[in-house]
Design a protein around this motif. Sequence first.
Motif, PDB file in Angstrom:
ATOM      1  N   TYR A 126       0.850  -1.187   0.000  1.00  0.00           N
ATOM      2  CA  TYR A 126       0.000   0.000   0.000  1.00  0.00           C
ATOM      3  C   TYR A 126       0.889   1.241   0.000  1.00  0.00           C
ATOM      4  CZ  TYR A 126      -2.931  -3.588   2.232  1.00  0.00           C
ATOM      5  OH  TYR A 126      -3.580  -4.740   2.549  1.00  0.00           O
ATOM      6  N   TYR A 180       0.752   5.409   0.907  1.00  0.00           N
ATOM      7  CA  TYR A 180       0.026   6.486   1.573  1.00  0.00           C
ATOM      8  C   TYR A 180       0.850   7.768   1.472  1.00  0.00           C
ATOM      9  CZ  TYR A 180      -2.851   2.896   3.843  1.00  0.00           C
ATOM     10  OH  TYR A 180      -3.705   1.849   4.093  1.00  0.00           O
ATOM     11  N   GLN A 196       1.341  11.466   3.452  1.00  0.00           N
ATOM     12  CA  GLN A 196       1.041  12.225   4.660  1.00  0.00           C
ATOM     13  C   GLN A 196       1.510  13.661   4.483  1.00  0.00           C
ATOM     14  OE1 GLN A 196       3.055  11.171   8.386  1.00  0.00           O
ATOM     15  NE2 GLN A 196       1.201  11.656   9.518  1.00  0.00           N
ATOM     16  N   GLN A 214      -3.553  17.623   4.234  1.00  0.00           N
ATOM     17  CA  GLN A 214      -4.447  16.515   3.874  1.00  0.00           C
ATOM     18  C   GLN A 214      -4.410  15.358   4.864  1.00  0.00           C
ATOM     19  OE1 GLN A 214      -6.617  16.513   1.292  1.00  0.00           O
ATOM     20  NE2 GLN A 214      -5.981  18.598   0.813  1.00  0.00           N
ATOM     21  N   GLY A 215      -3.429  15.356   5.745  1.00  0.00           N
ATOM     22  CA  GLY A 215      -3.304  14.226   6.658  1.00  0.00           C
ATOM     23  C   GLY A 215      -2.781  12.994   5.944  1.00  0.00           C
ATOM     24  N   LEU A 216      -3.159  11.829   6.449  1.00  0.00           N
ATOM     25  CA  LEU A 216      -2.725  10.558   5.877  1.00  0.00           C
ATOM     26  C   LEU A 216      -3.754  10.089   4.860  1.00  0.00           C
ATOM     27  CD1 LEU A 216      -1.349   8.375   8.781  1.00  0.00           C
ATOM     28  CD2 LEU A 216      -0.399   8.446   6.491  1.00  0.00           C
ATOM     29  N   PHE A 219      -4.708   7.407   1.634  1.00  0.00           N
ATOM     30  CA  PHE A 219      -4.419   6.200   0.878  1.00  0.00           C
ATOM     31  C   PHE A 219      -4.290   6.533  -0.604  1.00  0.00           C
ATOM     32  CE2 PHE A 219      -4.547   1.953  -0.587  1.00  0.00           C
ATOM     33  CZ  PHE A 219      -5.520   1.838  -1.568  1.00  0.00           C
ATOM     34  N   GLN A 241      -3.172   0.357  -3.733  1.00  0.00           N
ATOM     35  CA  GLN A 241      -2.769  -0.940  -3.211  1.00  0.00           C
ATOM     36  C   GLN A 241      -2.485  -1.896  -4.367  1.00  0.00           C
ATOM     37  OE1 GLN A 241      -5.852  -3.307  -1.447  1.00  0.00           O
ATOM     38  NE2 GLN A 241      -4.497  -5.010  -0.961  1.00  0.00           N
ATOM     39  N   ARG A 295      -5.090  -3.460  -6.795  1.00  0.00           N
ATOM     40  CA  ARG A 295      -6.209  -4.005  -6.041  1.00  0.00           C
ATOM     41  C   ARG A 295      -7.210  -2.915  -5.646  1.00  0.00           C
ATOM     42  NH1 ARG A 295     -10.061  -5.887  -3.864  1.00  0.00           N
ATOM     43  NH2 ARG A 295     -10.210  -6.946  -1.846  1.00  0.00           N
ATOM     44  N   LEU A 327       5.321  13.298   3.154  1.00  0.00           N
ATOM     45  CA  LEU A 327       5.937  12.046   3.584  1.00  0.00           C
ATOM     46  C   LEU A 327       5.156  10.926   2.920  1.00  0.00           C
ATOM     47  CD1 LEU A 327       8.131  10.948   5.471  1.00  0.00           C
ATOM     48  CD2 LEU A 327       6.527  11.149   7.355  1.00  0.00           C
ATOM     49  N   PHE A 341       4.480   6.983   2.667  1.00  0.00           N
ATOM     50  CA  PHE A 341       4.647   5.723   3.366  1.00  0.00           C
ATOM     51  C   PHE A 341       4.254   4.560   2.472  1.00  0.00           C
ATOM     52  CE2 PHE A 341       5.848   6.909   7.513  1.00  0.00           C
ATOM     53  CZ  PHE A 341       5.155   8.056   7.874  1.00  0.00           C
ATOM     54  N   GLY A 355      -6.763  -6.510   3.270  1.00  0.00           N
ATOM     55  CA  GLY A 355      -6.304  -5.455   4.165  1.00  0.00           C
ATOM     56  C   GLY A 355      -6.880  -5.538   5.549  1.00  0.00           C
ATOM     57  N   GLN A 393      -1.452  -3.808   8.739  1.00  0.00           N
ATOM     58  CA  GLN A 393      -0.561  -3.247   7.741  1.00  0.00           C
ATOM     59  C   GLN A 393       0.689  -2.764   8.473  1.00  0.00           C
ATOM     60  OE1 GLN A 393      -2.306  -0.435   4.993  1.00  0.00           O
ATOM     61  NE2 GLN A 393      -4.218  -1.597   4.843  1.00  0.00           N
ATOM     62  N   PHE A 404       4.010  -0.620   8.424  1.00  0.00           N
ATOM     63  CA  PHE A 404       4.457   0.588   7.723  1.00  0.00           C
ATOM     64  C   PHE A 404       5.975   0.714   7.717  1.00  0.00           C
ATOM     65  CE2 PHE A 404       0.777   3.297   6.728  1.00  0.00           C
ATOM     66  CZ  PHE A 404      -0.227   2.534   7.290  1.00  0.00           C
TER      67      PHE A 404
END
Lengths: 114, 111
Positions: free
Chosen positions: A33, A35, A37, A41-43, A45, A48, A55, A88, A90, A99, A103, A105
């Motif tokens: 996956y 992501y 950050q 916007q925050g974290l 997705f 995947q 997926r 950032l 991830f 899922g 998960q 990280f």
Amino acid sequence: DSGVTQTPKHLITATGQRVTLRCSPRSGDLSVYWYQQSLDQGLQFLIQYYNGEERAKGNILERFSAQQFPDLHSELNLSSLELGDSALYFCASSVDRGGYNEQFFGPGTRLTVL
Amino acid sequence: AQSVTQPDIHITVSEGASLELRCNYSYGATPYLFWYVQSPGQGLQLLLKYFSGDTLVQGIKGFEAEFKRSQSSFNLRKPSVHWSDAAEYFCAVGNIGALNFGKGTSLLVTP
């Protein structure tokens, strides 16, 4: 140490450029996956992959693409970079397709676009 | 659409005091709920998860969380906070692979 590795740790580049972020999942994990950050916007997705196939897709821009290779490592390609892409990134991995298991990280790649 | 709300952006507690971090979710079906912690400069680590069954789940580092369907909540608790618990805490709901995260709560622990 989660067992997920990401390279590089830091990346500084200019607007309009293209970069590739690399992720190696934990041994035995088939899902990868990505992501993003950021402060505003925050974290979020992005996408995947499971055993080489896409997926699920989230808020991934058309300028971004990803793939998972036969050895299960994954790459996230970011092109035509803009200042707002600084974030950032991830990578996470899990053993399952859905899922629903944990998960794990990686430590992240910090991208700075100047 | 599913969403996760963490109402508290920052929380400050004294070392040794109890802690409760709030999480509310909006999800049509039975949610898969997670709490992750992010220490400065680190990736995310899973504290605990809820899929079904007992609504009180125990996690690592002495954390627990209670799923309350009637309140659409999954609050994280710890009876006695340690200085090393200072970090960013994220609640997340799982949906076909993707984790949908809240904005996070930053925990500051004072002596």
